[in-house]
Scaffold this motif. Sequence first.
Motif, short mmCIF file in Angstrom:
data_model
loop_
_atom_site.label_atom_id
_atom_site.label_comp_id
_atom_site.label_asym_id
_atom_site.label_seq_id
_atom_site.Cartn_x
_atom_site.Cartn_y
_atom_site.Cartn_z
N TYR A 31 -68.99 50.77 -95.56
CA TYR A 31 -68.24 51.28 -96.71
C TYR A 31 -68.19 52.80 -96.70
N VAL A 32 -69.33 53.42 -96.54
CA VAL A 32 -69.38 54.88 -96.58
C VAL A 32 -68.59 55.49 -95.43
N LEU A 33 -68.76 54.96 -94.24
CA LEU A 33 -68.04 55.52 -93.09
C LEU A 33 -66.53 55.34 -93.21
N GLU A 34 -66.09 54.26 -93.83
CA GLU A 34 -64.65 54.01 -93.98
C GLU A 34 -64.03 54.76 -95.15
N HIS A 35 -64.83 55.14 -96.15
CA HIS A 35 -64.27 55.75 -97.36
C HIS A 35 -64.57 57.24 -97.54
N SER A 36 -65.56 57.76 -96.84
CA SER A 36 -65.95 59.14 -97.05
C SER A 36 -65.13 60.10 -96.19
N LYS A 37 -64.78 61.23 -96.77
CA LYS A 37 -64.14 62.31 -96.02
C LYS A 37 -65.19 63.23 -95.40
N ILE A 38 -66.44 63.02 -95.81
CA ILE A 38 -67.56 63.82 -95.31
C ILE A 38 -68.15 63.14 -94.08
N LYS A 39 -68.38 63.90 -93.03
CA LYS A 39 -68.98 63.34 -91.82
C LYS A 39 -70.48 63.20 -92.02
N LEU A 40 -70.96 61.98 -91.87
CA LEU A 40 -72.40 61.75 -91.89
C LEU A 40 -72.98 62.09 -90.53
N ASP A 41 -74.22 62.55 -90.55
CA ASP A 41 -74.92 62.86 -89.32
C ASP A 41 -75.91 61.78 -88.93
N GLN B 292 -69.31 56.76 -106.19
CA GLN B 292 -69.88 58.03 -106.64
C GLN B 292 -70.59 58.73 -105.47
N ILE B 293 -71.26 57.96 -104.63
CA ILE B 293 -71.90 58.54 -103.45
C ILE B 293 -70.85 59.21 -102.57
N VAL B 294 -69.76 58.47 -102.31
CA VAL B 294 -68.70 58.95 -101.42
C VAL B 294 -67.94 60.14 -102.01
N ASN B 295 -67.63 60.07 -103.30
CA ASN B 295 -66.74 61.06 -103.92
C ASN B 295 -67.44 62.24 -104.57
N GLU B 296 -68.74 62.11 -104.86
CA GLU B 296 -69.44 63.19 -105.54
C GLU B 296 -70.67 63.68 -104.76
N THR B 297 -71.55 62.74 -104.41
CA THR B 297 -72.81 63.13 -103.79
C THR B 297 -72.61 63.72 -102.40
N LEU B 298 -71.89 63.02 -101.54
CA LEU B 298 -71.70 63.53 -100.18
C LEU B 298 -70.93 64.85 -100.15
N PRO B 299 -69.88 65.02 -100.97
CA PRO B 299 -69.23 66.34 -100.99
C PRO B 299 -70.17 67.46 -101.47
N ALA B 300 -71.05 67.15 -102.43
CA ALA B 300 -72.01 68.16 -102.89
C ALA B 300 -72.96 68.53 -101.74
N LEU B 301 -73.40 67.53 -100.98
CA LEU B 301 -74.26 67.82 -99.84
C LEU B 301 -73.52 68.59 -98.76
N GLN B 302 -72.24 68.29 -98.58
CA GLN B 302 -71.45 69.05 -97.60
C GLN B 302 -71.36 70.52 -98.00
N ASN B 303 -71.21 70.78 -99.31
CA ASN B 303 -71.20 72.17 -99.78
C ASN B 303 -72.51 72.86 -99.43
N MET B 304 -73.62 72.15 -99.60
CA MET B 304 -74.93 72.72 -99.26
C MET B 304 -75.03 72.96 -97.75
N LYS B 305 -74.46 72.04 -96.98
CA LYS B 305 -74.46 72.20 -95.52
C LYS B 305 -73.63 73.42 -95.14
N ASP B 306 -72.47 73.57 -95.77
CA ASP B 306 -71.60 74.73 -95.50
C ASP B 306 -72.30 76.04 -95.83
N GLU B 307 -73.18 76.01 -96.82
CA GLU B 307 -73.93 77.21 -97.23
C GLU B 307 -75.16 77.45 -96.35
#
Length: 125
Positions: free
Chosen positions: A60-70, A27-42
């Motif tokens: 786990y997060v680095l291998e499964h997320s499409k969102i780049k963590l900072d 859920q973190i990888v597929n929902e939370t991080l994409p929502a934060l990326q949207n906020m970052k894009d805004e």
Amino acid sequence: QESMQRLGVSFFDIVQCHDIEFGNLDQIVNETLPALQNMKDEGLIRNIGVTGLPLHIYTYVLEHSKIKLDVALSYCHYTLNDQSLLELMPLFEQHNLGVINASPLCMGLLTPSGGPDWHPAPPAL
């Protein structure tokens, strides 16, 4: 945005998902991080991060997320009694991930009163 108004800011420098080991990592990888990326894009946040104790969560997060963590905040894994965070540094460098080493005194373990009963260090310490 309500929080930004109360704080009198127009953006947050860092928003971190805290102690993600207590949630569902998918859920973190597929929902939370994409929502934060949207906020970052805004332009509402500048950096996205995660925090937690067990080191496997970062892999786990680095291998499964499409969102780049900072940034990642890890605690109790780069102290006098535990340097296991160093094992992940090549992965963090590969992802250009900033690292915050939290609790360098190991949550009180290195103080006269010692750590809390639930402390993750071996009992001998």
